[in-house]
Design a protein around this motif. Structure first.
Motif, short mmCIF file in Angstrom:
data_model
loop_
_atom_site.label_atom_id
_atom_site.label_comp_id
_atom_site.label_asym_id
_atom_site.label_seq_id
_atom_site.Cartn_x
_atom_site.Cartn_y
_atom_site.Cartn_z
N GLY A 1 0.79 -1.22 0.00
CA GLY A 1 0.00 0.00 0.00
C GLY A 1 0.82 1.27 0.00
O GLY A 1 0.35 2.34 0.37
N GLU A 2 2.04 1.17 -0.42
CA GLU A 2 2.92 2.32 -0.41
C GLU A 2 3.18 2.78 -1.85
O GLU A 2 3.17 1.97 -2.77
N ILE A 3 3.40 4.07 -2.03
CA ILE A 3 3.86 4.55 -3.34
C ILE A 3 5.33 4.89 -3.20
O ILE A 3 5.70 5.78 -2.45
N LEU A 4 6.15 4.10 -3.91
CA LEU A 4 7.57 4.34 -3.86
C LEU A 4 8.00 4.99 -5.16
O LEU A 4 7.73 4.46 -6.23
N GLY A 5 8.64 6.13 -5.05
CA GLY A 5 9.08 6.81 -6.27
C GLY A 5 10.54 6.53 -6.55
O GLY A 5 11.37 6.67 -5.66
N LEU A 6 10.83 6.10 -7.78
CA LEU A 6 12.22 5.96 -8.19
C LEU A 6 12.58 7.24 -8.92
O LEU A 6 12.05 7.51 -9.99
N VAL A 7 13.45 8.03 -8.31
CA VAL A 7 13.71 9.36 -8.84
C VAL A 7 15.16 9.48 -9.27
O VAL A 7 16.05 9.01 -8.59
N GLY A 8 15.34 10.08 -10.41
CA GLY A 8 16.69 10.29 -10.89
C GLY A 8 16.66 10.70 -12.34
O GLY A 8 15.65 10.52 -13.01
N PRO A 9 17.76 11.27 -12.81
CA PRO A 9 17.78 11.69 -14.22
C PRO A 9 17.87 10.47 -15.13
O PRO A 9 17.98 9.35 -14.66
N ASP A 10 17.82 10.71 -16.44
CA ASP A 10 17.96 9.61 -17.40
C ASP A 10 19.27 8.88 -17.15
O ASP A 10 20.28 9.50 -16.85
N GLY A 11 19.21 7.56 -17.25
CA GLY A 11 20.43 6.79 -17.06
C GLY A 11 20.71 6.47 -15.61
O GLY A 11 21.77 5.95 -15.27
N ALA A 12 19.75 6.76 -14.72
CA ALA A 12 19.97 6.49 -13.31
C ALA A 12 19.76 5.02 -12.98
O ALA A 12 20.19 4.54 -11.94
#
Lengths: 313, 377
Positions: free
Chosen positions: A31-42
């Motif tokens: 029930g969690e929203i996990l964001g994978l954040v990073g620029p292109d190529g991360a």
């Protein structure tokens, strides 16, 4: 984390001899929203594809929805849904036909399919377009149709690869409200994004840079990582200001943002007069200096510059 | 499992129904190709325009030249006066052949000596030249024989009655008129099907790779085998329908006989279609864009066509090339087609072809499926 539905341990993947994902470990609660954040190529897409069972990893372990995706990538597929950056819709099929196609690949019973399709289409505001060819939908509607297709088999975990890239703000808001209602129903969402403002909507964030984990935690925790404060210097030439401030005492990182320069400093009270003096000496004019709340992007820029400084050493 | 395969098949047919150009491509070009081959493709040499230079002006020379036009193989397009006209004629006009009779032609004949007929040919089109020379030989031989016989009859009638003679009687079986259409039409069925099915299969899969649906489908619980079946069964059916269509044009319009067993032809067609589907599948695994698929298909189809024996006899190829033809499914299917249409032979004769097609199917399908599985992983 005992109630983890996704558990990744020291995951590594190379492409052509270069690490794309390196030694990545994290866990996601139900029930969690996990964001994978990073620029292109991360390494965001690679991570999601490994978890979806379509890309084998080089080493490490990953459990998704109680299944070992490294050992048996097929078992996980009926329990999750992966929506690629460019969701594969058949543009020469109608909205209904696309939904039906994906539903039957997941062997969803006809009655269940119809009920669920009705609900999902209504939630997206797409009920009037059921008979329209997918190719004739707008970009935002295509994404929403992709999401409907991805949700038709009621997955426990949703893996979304940059679902909002190139989507208008209204459709983007709608997508997020659908995600929140899914989470309310107990679905777990892993979403990658290159938009830092969107990251604030996630429960927790994974900050990735060149395949490595920079940070994992809530947006608030992330902002707490920033020592000192963010100053905004209004200027029509923020890039020249940044060049002038490179390596200045107490300046942790600087980032040009439109007609302002965001500068992270360790001690604002002490540094503001110093900055004025320094820039004045360099003959660079600028407007107001304001102290502002840190954004995810500020912290990310700070972390990247710190990591690179460490590597350079 | 069956549900998923069925859904993909249904989807393919919906897409085919919506795609006007695809429907056109399945029906019109095969028929046009059949008509073009039926009418234009021929090895026969008829009414070849020739130039003649008769420097003898005798009864004999006129008689010999007249024989060239009688047969219908040649027609005199130009009468030359001078040796120098020959290069001008052969080099700069569409007349590919000149005949020259030297002065003294008839005199030599009357003396019982060898007389010369000179043939000058445009060798650019070696095939026509070769066939034309064959006819020239035939005409000259008949002329010699009849002239000699006439002389003997006149001078020594008693001897003429005893003179032994071998007369050629031609009985071409299965195609008594040596009609080129009968040779080409069954072959066209094979070559059209090859091009059509290989392209359709390769393009259909590569297109899904290009638009991203292939990856999206692979994250569903579908198994590669189900996907392969779902993607190929429609083209198998389309291929069968096209074979029937082209065969119908061949037999009804061009009146090419079908003398064999329809079931034998069906068996050969099924095996051949499995080969073409496997090749399409294989090509699709090597390409990520439709342009690449187009280039690869072309790269494969052209040699497959040339090495099949469709128009160039395999027995005339160098040994190494002949070995290569064994890997060409069209080679076997052409024998099955010509065997069932013209010769009316059955499995007792065609089993080696069927066995070869079956072996090729197994090999190509295995490679195709294995590569496909790898390519979607």
């Amino acid at each position: 984390m005992n109630d983890a539905v996704v558990k990744v341990d020291r995951l590594t993947k190379h492409f052509a001899g270069r690490p794309v994902v390196e030694d990545l470990s994290f866990a996601v609660r139900r029930g969690e929203i996990l964001g994978l954040v990073g620029p292109d190529g991360a390494g965001k897409t690679t991570t999601l594809r490994i978890l979806a069972g379509v890309l084998p990893a080089d080493s490490g372990a990953a459990r998704v929805a109680d299944q070992d995706v490294i050992r048996d990538p097929e078992a996980v597929k009926s329990r999750i849904s992966y929506m690629a950056q460019r969701f594969g819709l058949y543009e020469d099929l109608t909205v209904d036909e696309n939904i039906r196609f994906y539903a039957e690949l997941f062997e969803v019973a006809a009655a269940v399919r119809e009920q669920r399709a009705r609900e999902l289409l209504a939630a997206c505001g797409m009920t009037p377009f059921q008979r329209r060819l997918a190719g004739q939908l707008s970009g935002g509607m295509k994404r929403k149709l992709g999401l409907v297709c991805a949700l038709i088999h009621t997955p426990q975990i949703l893996l979304l690869d940059e679902p909002t890239t190139g989507v208008d703000p209204v459709s983007r808001r709608e997508l997020w409200s659908i995600l929140y209602s899914l989470v309310f129903q107990g679905v777990t969402v892993l979403i990658s994004t290159a938009y830092f403002d969107e990251a604030e909507r996630c429960h927790r964030l994974l900050l990735l840079h060149r395949g490595r984990l920079l940070f994992c935690g809530t947006p608030a925790e992330l902002k707490g990582k920033l020592p000192g404060a963010v100053l905004s210097l209004a200027s029509s030439e923020p890039r020249r200001l940044r060049a002038a401030l490179a390596g200045a005492d107490g300046v942790l990182s600087a980032m040009a943002m439109g007609d302002a320069l965001h500068v992270v400093v360790d001690d604002p009270a002490r540094r503001i007069p110093e900055l004025r003096e320094q820039l004045g000496a360099a003959g660079l004019g600028f407007g107001d200096i304001t102290t502002m709340g840190a954004t995810v992007e500020d912290v990310f820029a700070y972390m990247v510059s710190r990591q690179e400084a460490e590597r350079g050493r | 499992m069956l549900g998923r395969i069925w859904r993909i098949i249904v989807k393919e047919f919906i897409q085919l129904r919506r795609d006007k150009y695809a429907r056109f491509r399945l029906i019109v070009p095969p028929i046009i190709q059949m008509l073009i081959y039926g009418y234009a493709a021929t090895f026969e040499v008829r009414r070849v325009p020739i130039a003649v230079l008769d420097l003898d002006h005798s009864q004999e020379s006129r008689d010999l030249l007249a024989r060239f036009t009688f047969t219908g193989r040649f027609s005199v397009a130009k009468i030359l006066r001078d040796d120098r006209d020959i290069p001008r004629t052969i080099g700069r006009s569409s007349i590919p052949m000149a005949l020259k009779i030297e002065p003294g032609f008839s005199e030599s004949l009357r003396k019982g000596q060898t007389a010369h007929l000179q043939v000058i040919l445009d060798g650019t089109n070696s095939n026509t030249a070769l066939v034309a020379v064959g006819y020239v030989n035939q005409i000259a031989a008949t002329f010699t024989q009849e002239y000699a016989r006439g002389r003997v009859e006149r001078l020594m009638p008693a001897l003429a009655a005893m003179a032994p003679q071998v007369e050629l009687e031609q009985r071409p079986w299965y195609n008594p008129d040596l009609n080129s259409q009968w040779f080409f039409v069954p072959g066209v069925i094979g070559s059209i099907t090859l091009v059509l099915v290989v392209n359709l299969t390769a393009f259909a899969i590569v297109r899904e790779r290009e638009i991203g649906t292939l990856e999206q489908v692979m994250v569903t619980p579908i198994r590669p085998v189900e996907l392969i079946l779902g993607k190929t069964v429609p083209f198998f059916l389309v291929g069968l329908a096209d074979v029937a269509l082209v065969a119908a044009v061949g037999t009804l319009w061009f009146r090419v006989p079908f003398r064999g067993n329809l079931l034998v032809l069906l068996l050969g067609t099924v095996l051949f279609l499995l080969n073409t589907l496997s090749i399409g599948l294989l090509i699709s695994t090597l390409c990520s864009t439709q342009q690449q698929a187009f280039a690869s298909a072309f790269f494969f189809l052209n040699p497959a066509f040339i090495l099949s024996g469709f128009s160039f006899p395999i027995t005339s190829m160098p040994a190494a090339m002949q070995w290569v033809t064994y890997a060409d499914p069209l080679r076997y299917f052409l024998i099955v087609l010509r065997g069932t249409f013209l010769k009316g032979v059955g499995l007792d004769v065609l089993w080696p072809q069927m066995a070869a097609l079956a072996c090729l199917t197994i090999i190509l399908l295995t490679i195709g499926v294995l590569r496909f599985r790898k390519s979607v992983d």
